[in-house]
Design an enzyme around this catalytic site. Structure first.
Site, PDB file in Angstrom:
ATOM      1  CD  GLU A   1      28.110  12.662  26.723  1.00 31.81           C
ATOM      2  OE1 GLU A   1      27.747  12.572  25.534  1.00 31.81           O
ATOM      3  OE2 GLU A   1      28.557  13.704  27.213  1.00 31.81           O
TER       4      GLU A   1
ATOM      5  CG  HIS B   1      31.287  15.555  26.513  1.00 39.60           C
ATOM      6  ND1 HIS B   1      29.972  15.682  26.190  1.00 39.60           N
ATOM      7  CD2 HIS B   1      31.909  16.612  25.921  1.00 39.60           C
ATOM      8  CE1 HIS B   1      29.789  16.759  25.447  1.00 39.60           C
ATOM      9  NE2 HIS B   1      30.965  17.346  25.272  1.00 39.60           N
ATOM     10  CB  ILE B   2      37.623  14.450  28.105  1.00 40.27           C
ATOM     11  CG1 ILE B   2      37.828  13.085  27.449  1.00 40.27           C
ATOM     12  CG2 ILE B   2      37.114  14.338  29.522  1.00 40.27           C
ATOM     13  CD1 ILE B   2      39.078  12.403  27.836  1.00 40.27           C
TER      14      ILE B   2
ATOM     15  NE  ARG C   1      26.679  18.786  22.913  1.00 44.09           N
ATOM     16  CZ  ARG C   1      27.889  19.301  23.130  1.00 44.09           C
ATOM     17  NH1 ARG C   1      28.975  18.620  22.769  1.00 44.09           N
ATOM     18  NH2 ARG C   1      28.036  20.466  23.726  1.00 44.09           N
TER      19      ARG C   1
ATOM     20  N   GLY D   1      32.532  23.265   9.981  1.00 44.14           N
ATOM     21  CA  GLY D   1      32.571  24.566  10.656  1.00 44.14           C
ATOM     22  C   GLY D   1      33.946  24.762  11.268  1.00 44.14           C
ATOM     23  NE  ARG D   2      33.421  29.671  15.348  1.00 46.84           N
ATOM     24  CZ  ARG D   2      32.096  29.705  15.446  1.00 46.84           C
ATOM     25  NH1 ARG D   2      31.407  28.610  15.706  1.00 46.84           N
ATOM     26  NH2 ARG D   2      31.445  30.834  15.282  1.00 46.84           N
ATOM     27  CB  ILE D   3      35.487  21.366  15.438  1.00 45.28           C
ATOM     28  CG1 ILE D   3      35.359  22.190  16.723  1.00 45.28           C
ATOM     29  CG2 ILE D   3      36.202  20.046  15.707  1.00 45.28           C
ATOM     30  CD1 ILE D   3      34.446  21.601  17.779  1.00 45.28           C
TER      31      ILE D   3
ATOM     32  CB  THR E   1      34.802  14.646  19.008  1.00 39.86           C
ATOM     33  OG1 THR E   1      34.851  15.294  17.727  1.00 39.86           O
ATOM     34  CG2 THR E   1      35.851  13.575  19.096  1.00 39.86           C
TER      35      THR E   1
HETATM   36  P1  NAI Z   1      30.331  25.305  13.985  1.00 42.38           P
HETATM   37  O1  NAI Z   1      29.015  25.961  14.208  1.00 42.38           O
HETATM   38  O2  NAI Z   1      31.511  26.144  13.715  1.00 42.38           O
HETATM   39  O3  NAI Z   1      30.180  24.247  12.771  1.00 42.38           O
HETATM   40  C1  NAI Z   1      29.074  23.419  12.598  1.00 42.38           C
HETATM   41  C2  NAI Z   1      28.922  23.103  11.112  1.00 42.38           C
HETATM   42  O4  NAI Z   1      27.804  22.217  10.977  1.00 42.38           O
HETATM   43  C3  NAI Z   1      28.629  24.327  10.229  1.00 42.38           C
HETATM   44  O5  NAI Z   1      29.547  24.371   9.146  1.00 42.38           O
HETATM   45  C4  NAI Z   1      27.192  24.112   9.762  1.00 42.38           C
HETATM   46  O6  NAI Z   1      26.951  24.594   8.444  1.00 42.38           O
HETATM   47  C5  NAI Z   1      27.070  22.600   9.809  1.00 42.38           C
HETATM   48  N1  NAI Z   1      25.681  22.152   9.958  1.00 42.38           N
HETATM   49  C6  NAI Z   1      24.785  22.547  10.896  1.00 42.38           C
HETATM   50  N2  NAI Z   1      23.627  21.891  10.719  1.00 42.38           N
HETATM   51  C7  NAI Z   1      23.785  21.068   9.643  1.00 42.38           C
HETATM   52  C8  NAI Z   1      22.948  20.128   8.981  1.00 42.38           C
HETATM   53  N3  NAI Z   1      21.681  19.929   9.368  1.00 42.38           N
HETATM   54  N4  NAI Z   1      23.463  19.445   7.933  1.00 42.38           N
HETATM   55  C9  NAI Z   1      24.733  19.666   7.511  1.00 42.38           C
HETATM   56  N5  NAI Z   1      25.578  20.561   8.093  1.00 42.38           N
HETATM   57  C10 NAI Z   1      25.103  21.233   9.157  1.00 42.38           C
HETATM   58  O7  NAI Z   1      30.540  24.365  15.245  1.00 42.38           O
HETATM   59  P2  NAI Z   1      31.934  23.795  15.805  1.00 42.38           P
HETATM   60  O8  NAI Z   1      32.603  24.808  16.668  1.00 42.38           O
HETATM   61  O9  NAI Z   1      32.707  23.215  14.681  1.00 42.38           O
HETATM   62  O10 NAI Z   1      31.409  22.649  16.797  1.00 42.38           O
HETATM   63  C11 NAI Z   1      30.665  21.531  16.310  1.00 42.38           C
HETATM   64  C12 NAI Z   1      30.063  20.779  17.491  1.00 42.38           C
HETATM   65  O11 NAI Z   1      31.101  20.148  18.239  1.00 42.38           O
HETATM   66  C13 NAI Z   1      29.379  21.681  18.543  1.00 42.38           C
HETATM   67  O12 NAI Z   1      28.049  21.991  18.159  1.00 42.38           O
HETATM   68  C14 NAI Z   1      29.431  20.826  19.784  1.00 42.38           C
HETATM   69  O13 NAI Z   1      28.245  20.087  19.898  1.00 42.38           O
HETATM   70  C15 NAI Z   1      30.611  19.896  19.550  1.00 42.38           C
HETATM   71  N6  NAI Z   1      31.693  20.114  20.520  1.00 42.38           N
HETATM   72  C16 NAI Z   1      32.122  19.055  21.287  1.00 42.38           C
HETATM   73  C17 NAI Z   1      33.124  19.205  22.223  1.00 42.38           C
HETATM   74  C18 NAI Z   1      33.629  18.063  23.058  1.00 42.38           C
HETATM   75  O14 NAI Z   1      34.300  18.279  24.073  1.00 42.38           O
HETATM   76  N7  NAI Z   1      33.359  16.816  22.693  1.00 42.38           N
HETATM   77  C19 NAI Z   1      33.733  20.528  22.450  1.00 42.38           C
HETATM   78  C20 NAI Z   1      33.272  21.570  21.553  1.00 42.38           C
HETATM   79  C21 NAI Z   1      32.271  21.356  20.640  1.00 42.38           C
END
Ligand code: NAI
Length: 333
Positions: free
Chosen positions: A258, A299-300, A229, A147-149, A227
């Protein structure tokens, strides 16, 4: 005039919120939302939380006027979304404040493991063999979730000259075309990657996606970086894989337990209660910290000044839209 309560705030944020949401009744708290402070906010119509406020159906019961929750995070697994749906409470997240922020941190962890940064920083740094690492160029990275990250991680991996495997429910054509990404099934990714990195949301489907069964498939000596969950990976599986030499290194910005680690003093003093299962997860995290080839950060990955300002700006914008009766795009439910 609406009653809006913010939790888990830092001092600098309060002034910005007051300036931008003038005319509303604001309750600005440093603490997380929990049973102990719920009386202060029981007639709040909008609340804004960070990830340590667990919004359970019990908490929702005690907030009868609540119409909307804005979480200042991308992930929303700390909120009982089904309970909100049933009660007609809308939930909003901040979906894209820091894809690059988290992707950069992911590479910090990968490089720290690959170049033995813990050993370099310790007094043993003159030991050439202990501090000898590996290069990223030519290695295979397995990106779970593009996805985005994950997409940003792909872009950075490509710049490092890496081969890129990916696993996602929805493969992205542009990543295949631009960065030569090869989408494979999860088992193939685990078997063929030198570096495995997770970028999925935590859902019922992704809980323990990497577990004691499939971790056995991992290429001997590969490294695992999380990074996203904590509960995407079964912690026991990591411990076992490190002990058996399956994993050569692990870096976790997120991990099961955590919450327990964050509140361990309160647990010791009896102010907080956790189940045996949750306490076990905390213990497992402590065990992991003793391994020389494990890096744990609290978690940073999101934590840069640029990102926290973007989070706050987008939170305020979302609340303003809700107050005007508009429909913010970042609605989860
Ligand atoms: P996003 O929604 O843009 O991308 C998630 C991707 O996972 C999507 O491409 C989706 O198709 C895929 N996906 C979802 N369920 C799936 C499954 N069952 N099997 C295979 N693929 C699956 O989310 P983004 O922005 O990339 O963030 C991802 C995660 O990163 C967030 O949900 C959040 O938990 C975590 N995060 C952690 C941070 C930190 O400080 N450690 C900060 C920001 C986000």
């Amino acid at each position: 005039m609406a009653k809006i309560a913010f939790f888990e705030l830092e001092g600098w944020e309060k002034e910005i919120i007051e300036k931008n949401l003038q005319g509303h009744e604001l309750i600005l708290l440093n603490e997380k939302l929990s049973d102990t402070i719920i009386d202060k906010v029981k007639d709040a119509e909008i609340i804004s939380v960070f990830i340590y406020s667990r919004i359970t159906s019990d908490i929702l019961e005690k907030l009868p006027s609540l119409k909307a929750i804005v979480t200042r995070s991308t992930g929303y697994d700390h909120i009982d979304i089904e309970a909100c749906r049933k009660k007609g409470i809308h939930v909003y997240n901040i979906p894209d404040y820091g894809s690059n922020t988290v992707a950069e941190f992911t590479f910090l962890l990968i490089l720290a493991l690959y170049r033995r940064f813990r050993e370099i920083l310790s007094s043993e740094w003159i030991d050439a063999i202990r501090t000898r690492g590996y290069e990223l160029q030519g290695k295979t990275i397995g990106v779970i979730g593009t996805g985005r990250i994950g997409s940003r991680v792909v872009k950075l991996a490509h710049a490092f000259g890496m081969k890129i495997l990916a696993y996602d429910l929805y493969p992205r054509k542009e990543l295949i075309e631009k960065y030569n990404v090869k989408y494979v099934d999860l088992e193939t990714l685990l078997r063929e990657s030198d570096i495995i990195t997770l970028h999925l949301p935590l859902t019922k489907e992704t809980y323990h996606l990497i577990n004691r069964q499939n971790i056995k498939l991992v290429k001997k000596g590969a490294i695992l970086v999380n990074t996203a969950r904590g509960a995407l990976v079964e912690t026991e599986a990591i411990i076992e894989a490190l002990d058996k030499g399956i994993l050569g290194g692990v870096a976790l910005d997120v991990f099961e337990g955590e919450h327990v680690l964050k509140e361990e003093i309160d647990i010791v003093y009896g102010k907080k209660q956790y189940s045996i299962e949750e306490l076990k997860k905390g213990l497992e995290a402590h065990i992991l910290m003793k391994y020389p080839n494990v890096i744990i950060t609290p978690h940073i990955a999101y934590n840069t000044w640029e990102a926290v300002h973007r989070i706050l700006d987008q939170t305020i914008e979302t609340i303003k839209q809700i107050l005007k009766g508009q429909q913010p795009k970042n609605k989860v439910v």
